[in-house]
Design a protein around this motif. Structure first.
Motif, PDB file in Angstrom:
ATOM      1  N   ILE A   1       0.857  -1.182   0.000  1.00  0.00           N
ATOM      2  CA  ILE A   1       0.000   0.000   0.000  1.00  0.00           C
ATOM      3  C   ILE A   1       0.896   1.235   0.000  1.00  0.00           C
ATOM      4  O   ILE A   1       1.676   1.443   0.930  1.00  0.00           O
ATOM      5  N   LEU A   2       0.815   2.031  -1.051  1.00  0.00           N
ATOM      6  CA  LEU A   2       1.581   3.276  -1.162  1.00  0.00           C
ATOM      7  C   LEU A   2       0.653   4.423  -0.782  1.00  0.00           C
ATOM      8  O   LEU A   2      -0.266   4.759  -1.531  1.00  0.00           O
ATOM      9  N   GLU A   3       0.875   5.000   0.380  1.00  0.00           N
ATOM     10  CA  GLU A   3      -0.098   5.942   0.944  1.00  0.00           C
ATOM     11  C   GLU A   3      -0.335   7.169   0.067  1.00  0.00           C
ATOM     12  O   GLU A   3      -1.465   7.598  -0.149  1.00  0.00           O
ATOM     13  N   GLY A   4       0.733   7.774  -0.454  1.00  0.00           N
ATOM     14  CA  GLY A   4       0.580   8.968  -1.286  1.00  0.00           C
ATOM     15  C   GLY A   4       0.166  10.185  -0.480  1.00  0.00           C
ATOM     16  O   GLY A   4       0.207  10.195   0.750  1.00  0.00           O
ATOM     17  N   PHE A   5      -0.259  11.233  -1.189  1.00  0.00           N
ATOM     18  CA  PHE A   5      -0.707  12.460  -0.539  1.00  0.00           C
ATOM     19  C   PHE A   5      -2.140  12.313  -0.037  1.00  0.00           C
ATOM     20  O   PHE A   5      -2.947  11.596  -0.644  1.00  0.00           O
ATOM     21  N   SER A   6      -2.435  13.010   1.061  1.00  0.00           N
ATOM     22  CA  SER A   6      -3.817  13.106   1.535  1.00  0.00           C
ATOM     23  C   SER A   6      -4.449  14.328   0.866  1.00  0.00           C
ATOM     24  O   SER A   6      -4.178  15.465   1.259  1.00  0.00           O
ATOM     25  N   ILE A   7      -5.276  14.086  -0.149  1.00  0.00           N
ATOM     26  CA  ILE A   7      -5.834  15.173  -0.966  1.00  0.00           C
ATOM     27  C   ILE A   7      -7.354  15.151  -0.861  1.00  0.00           C
ATOM     28  O   ILE A   7      -7.988  14.093  -0.963  1.00  0.00           O
ATOM     29  N   LEU A   8      -7.936  16.325  -0.668  1.00  0.00           N
ATOM     30  CA  LEU A   8      -9.395  16.443  -0.649  1.00  0.00           C
ATOM     31  C   LEU A   8      -9.949  16.091  -2.033  1.00  0.00           C
ATOM     32  O   LEU A   8      -9.318  16.399  -3.045  1.00  0.00           O
ATOM     33  N   PRO A   9     -11.123  15.467  -2.092  1.00  0.00           N
ATOM     34  CA  PRO A   9     -11.692  15.050  -3.393  1.00  0.00           C
ATOM     35  C   PRO A   9     -11.788  16.186  -4.406  1.00  0.00           C
ATOM     36  O   PRO A   9     -11.508  15.991  -5.598  1.00  0.00           O
ATOM     37  N   GLU A  10     -12.168  17.393  -3.939  1.00  0.00           N
ATOM     38  CA  GLU A  10     -12.324  18.513  -4.871  1.00  0.00           C
ATOM     39  C   GLU A  10     -10.991  19.043  -5.398  1.00  0.00           C
ATOM     40  O   GLU A  10     -10.958  19.828  -6.354  1.00  0.00           O
ATOM     41  N   LEU A  11      -9.892  18.626  -4.772  1.00  0.00           N
ATOM     42  CA  LEU A  11      -8.576  19.094  -5.214  1.00  0.00           C
ATOM     43  C   LEU A  11      -7.861  18.084  -6.108  1.00  0.00           C
ATOM     44  O   LEU A  11      -6.760  18.369  -6.598  1.00  0.00           O
ATOM     45  N   ARG A  12      -8.451  16.942  -6.316  1.00  0.00           N
ATOM     46  CA  ARG A  12      -7.782  15.893  -7.079  1.00  0.00           C
ATOM     47  C   ARG A  12      -7.508  16.305  -8.532  1.00  0.00           C
ATOM     48  O   ARG A  12      -6.408  16.101  -9.052  1.00  0.00           O
ATOM     49  N   VAL A  13      -8.511  16.875  -9.179  1.00  0.00           N
ATOM     50  CA  VAL A  13      -8.325  17.293 -10.575  1.00  0.00           C
ATOM     51  C   VAL A  13      -7.283  18.407 -10.699  1.00  0.00           C
ATOM     52  O   VAL A  13      -6.379  18.321 -11.543  1.00  0.00           O
ATOM     53  N   PRO A  14      -7.347  19.486  -9.868  1.00  0.00           N
ATOM     54  CA  PRO A  14      -6.296  20.508  -9.951  1.00  0.00           C
ATOM     55  C   PRO A  14      -4.894  19.967  -9.692  1.00  0.00           C
ATOM     56  O   PRO A  14      -3.938  20.360 -10.380  1.00  0.00           O
ATOM     57  N   VAL A  15      -4.761  19.049  -8.713  1.00  0.00           N
ATOM     58  CA  VAL A  15      -3.446  18.468  -8.415  1.00  0.00           C
ATOM     59  C   VAL A  15      -2.963  17.622  -9.591  1.00  0.00           C
ATOM     60  O   VAL A  15      -1.781  17.655  -9.953  1.00  0.00           O
ATOM     61  N   PHE A  16      -3.883  16.878 -10.200  1.00  0.00           N
ATOM     62  CA  PHE A  16      -3.519  16.071 -11.367  1.00  0.00           C
ATOM     63  C   PHE A  16      -3.048  16.964 -12.518  1.00  0.00           C
ATOM     64  O   PHE A  16      -2.029  16.671 -13.163  1.00  0.00           O
ATOM     65  N   ILE A  17      -3.786  18.041 -12.769  1.00  0.00           N
ATOM     66  CA  ILE A  17      -3.425  18.957 -13.862  1.00  0.00           C
ATOM     67  C   ILE A  17      -2.067  19.601 -13.588  1.00  0.00           C
ATOM     68  O   ILE A  17      -1.221  19.712 -14.486  1.00  0.00           O
ATOM     69  N   LEU A  18      -1.844  20.024 -12.331  1.00  0.00           N
ATOM     70  CA  LEU A  18      -0.551  20.614 -11.957  1.00  0.00           C
ATOM     71  C   LEU A  18       0.580  19.598 -12.167  1.00  0.00           C
ATOM     72  O   LEU A  18       1.634  19.937 -12.728  1.00  0.00           O
ATOM     73  N   SER A  19       0.368  18.345 -11.741  1.00  0.00           N
ATOM     74  CA  SER A  19       1.379  17.300 -11.914  1.00  0.00           C
ATOM     75  C   SER A  19       1.654  17.038 -13.384  1.00  0.00           C
ATOM     76  O   SER A  19       2.813  16.863 -13.797  1.00  0.00           O
ATOM     77  N   LEU A  20       0.582  17.028 -14.192  1.00  0.00           N
ATOM     78  CA  LEU A  20       0.735  16.796 -15.626  1.00  0.00           C
ATOM     79  C   LEU A  20       1.527  17.918 -16.288  1.00  0.00           C
ATOM     80  O   LEU A  20       2.399  17.672 -17.134  1.00  0.00           O
ATOM     81  N   VAL A  21       1.246  19.155 -15.892  1.00  0.00           N
ATOM     82  CA  VAL A  21       1.973  20.307 -16.436  1.00  0.00           C
ATOM     83  C   VAL A  21       3.454  20.225 -16.067  1.00  0.00           C
ATOM     84  O   VAL A  21       4.341  20.432 -16.906  1.00  0.00           O
ATOM     85  N   VAL A  22       3.722  19.907 -14.796  1.00  0.00           N
ATOM     86  CA  VAL A  22       5.116  19.809 -14.327  1.00  0.00           C
ATOM     87  C   VAL A  22       5.858  18.718 -15.092  1.00  0.00           C
ATOM     88  O   VAL A  22       6.985  18.927 -15.572  1.00  0.00           O
ATOM     89  N   TYR A  23       5.236  17.558 -15.235  1.00  0.00           N
ATOM     90  CA  TYR A  23       5.880  16.449 -15.945  1.00  0.00           C
ATOM     91  C   TYR A  23       6.088  16.788 -17.422  1.00  0.00           C
ATOM     92  O   TYR A  23       7.130  16.452 -18.011  1.00  0.00           O
ATOM     93  N   SER A  24       5.115  17.480 -18.013  1.00  0.00           N
ATOM     94  CA  SER A  24       5.241  17.897 -19.417  1.00  0.00           C
ATOM     95  C   SER A  24       6.406  18.871 -19.593  1.00  0.00           C
ATOM     96  O   SER A  24       7.157  18.799 -20.579  1.00  0.00           O
ATOM     97  N   VAL A  25       6.559  19.793 -18.638  1.00  0.00           N
ATOM     98  CA  VAL A  25       7.680  20.744 -18.674  1.00  0.00           C
ATOM     99  C   VAL A  25       9.003  20.002 -18.562  1.00  0.00           C
ATOM    100  O   VAL A  25       9.975  20.314 -19.275  1.00  0.00           O
ATOM    101  N   ILE A  26       9.054  19.013 -17.666  1.00  0.00           N
ATOM    102  CA  ILE A  26      10.281  18.218 -17.504  1.00  0.00           C
ATOM    103  C   ILE A  26      10.640  17.508 -18.804  1.00  0.00           C
ATOM    104  O   ILE A  26      11.786  17.568 -19.267  1.00  0.00           O
ATOM    105  N   LEU A  27       9.653  16.834 -19.398  1.00  0.00           N
ATOM    106  CA  LEU A  27       9.908  16.107 -20.638  1.00  0.00           C
ATOM    107  C   LEU A  27      10.297  17.051 -21.770  1.00  0.00           C
ATOM    108  O   LEU A  27      11.284  16.801 -22.488  1.00  0.00           O
ATOM    109  N   ALA A  28       9.546  18.134 -21.936  1.00  0.00           N
ATOM    110  CA  ALA A  28       9.818  19.072 -23.032  1.00  0.00           C
ATOM    111  C   ALA A  28      11.197  19.704 -22.877  1.00  0.00           C
ATOM    112  O   ALA A  28      11.987  19.751 -23.836  1.00  0.00           O
ATOM    113  N   GLY A  29      11.507  20.208 -21.681  1.00  0.00           N
ATOM    114  CA  GLY A  29      12.781  20.884 -21.452  1.00  0.00           C
ATOM    115  C   GLY A  29      13.970  19.966 -21.613  1.00  0.00           C
ATOM    116  O   GLY A  29      14.945  20.285 -22.320  1.00  0.00           O
TER     117      GLY A  29
END
Length: 302
Positions: free
Chosen positions: A3-31
């Motif tokens: 069991i990998l606990e991960g972050f404790s994130i409120l349900p309403e924040l899941r989509v914004p956190v996912f989008i932020l993570s996706l943007v960060v990863y995209s920047v890493i890959l692109a750069g």
């Protein structure tokens, strides 16, 4: 299954956190991929410094790719189960990122030392063959140290399944055991101490010599170029070491909140891969010239 606990994130924040993570990863890959392709496809960048830089880019891609896709998957699906094999692979990749980065940065410091302190013999010393050997040595040392590290961990019987972190790493794996882990702890400390000492000692020695050499240089242009090149490398080194130090310190204080510890650990793997292409892209004249030329060609060839 673990069991990998991960972050404790409120349900309403899941989509914004996912989008932020996706943007960060995209920047890493692109750069990082843009910088890597620039080095591979432009012959003027086929020099020891840029060969070493391409190895560091590979380190950054390994670390971020081991973390970000799994992190984004956990954020959106709330699936916390992870197989022991996937956990070990993730841990090995993240440790490879940290270990190889330190050794590659050490070799880069040695390269800068010969380039500035012994410029007449630089091309005779830092040949393509020598550079490749040094890169293979860095990866080989990291692999051997980590192979022993994970061999000692995987021999332990497991009696727990919860990993209280965002990703798997060696410490989280051997803490799943209920037997004595003194050997694992001592060897892990040895690896950390060895890599940190080798890296810091080499960088401290080479840059002291470089500083002394620069003080006695009469040509202002050569002096400023040397200082500018070294400041770029040192910025990358200190960024990596500071984020790693904060992550290690956070783990040692029980009063620090679990989310803060997880954030520090994540920052150590994410921040350097985001910042390194920016630092080298802005501070390295050859890379700036290539990108400027490509942009001009794209604009005027339309």
């Amino acid at each position: 299954m673990l069991i990998l606990e991960g972050f404790s994130i409120l349900p309403e924040l899941r989509v914004p956190v996912f989008i932020l993570s996706l943007v960060v990863y995209s920047v890493i890959l692109a750069g990082n991929l843009t910088l890597l392709f620039a080095i591979v496809f432009h012959r003027q960048l086929h020099t020891p410094m840029y060969t070493l830089l391409s190895n560091m880019i590979i380190c950054d891609l390994i670390g971020s790719t081991a973390l970000m896709p799994r992190l984004m998957y956990g954020v959106m699906t709330e699936v916390k189960q992870i197989s022991i094999y996937a956990c070990v692979i993730q841990a090995f990749c993240i440790h490879s990122y940290g270990s190889a980065t330190q050794l590659i940065l050490t070799v880069m410091a040695i390269d800068r030392y010969f380039a500035i302190c012994n410029p007449l013999r630089y091309h005779a010393i830092m040949t393509t063959k020598t550079t490749v050997k040094l890169c293979l040595l860095a990866w080989g040392v990291a692999f051997v140290l980590l192979f022993i590290l994970f061999f000692l961990t995987l021999r332990l019987p497991r009696c727990r399944s919860l990993i209280v972190h965002v990703y798997c790493f060696n410490g989280s794996l051997y803490l799943l055991s209920c037997v004595d882990t003194t050997v694992n702890n001592m060897y892990g400390l040895f690896v950390t101490y060895f890599l940190s000492t080798v890296s810091f000692s080499a960088i401290a020695f080479t840059y002291t010599k470089i500083l002394i050499t620069c003080l006695f240089k009469t040509e202002n242009n050569s002096k400023s170029k040397a200082i500018h090149t070294c400041s770029t490398h040192l910025s990358v080194y200190f960024l990596f070491e500071i984020t790693a130090l904060f992550s290690i310190i956070a783990l040692r204080f029980p009063n620090v909140s679990p989310n803060a510890i997880k954030a520090m650990g994540t920052l150590m793997v994410v921040l350097p891969p985001v910042a390194n292409p920016i630092i080298y892209g802005l501070n390295t004249k050859e890379i700036r010239n290539i990108f400027t030329k490509c942009i001009k060609n794209r604009i005027f060839n339309r």
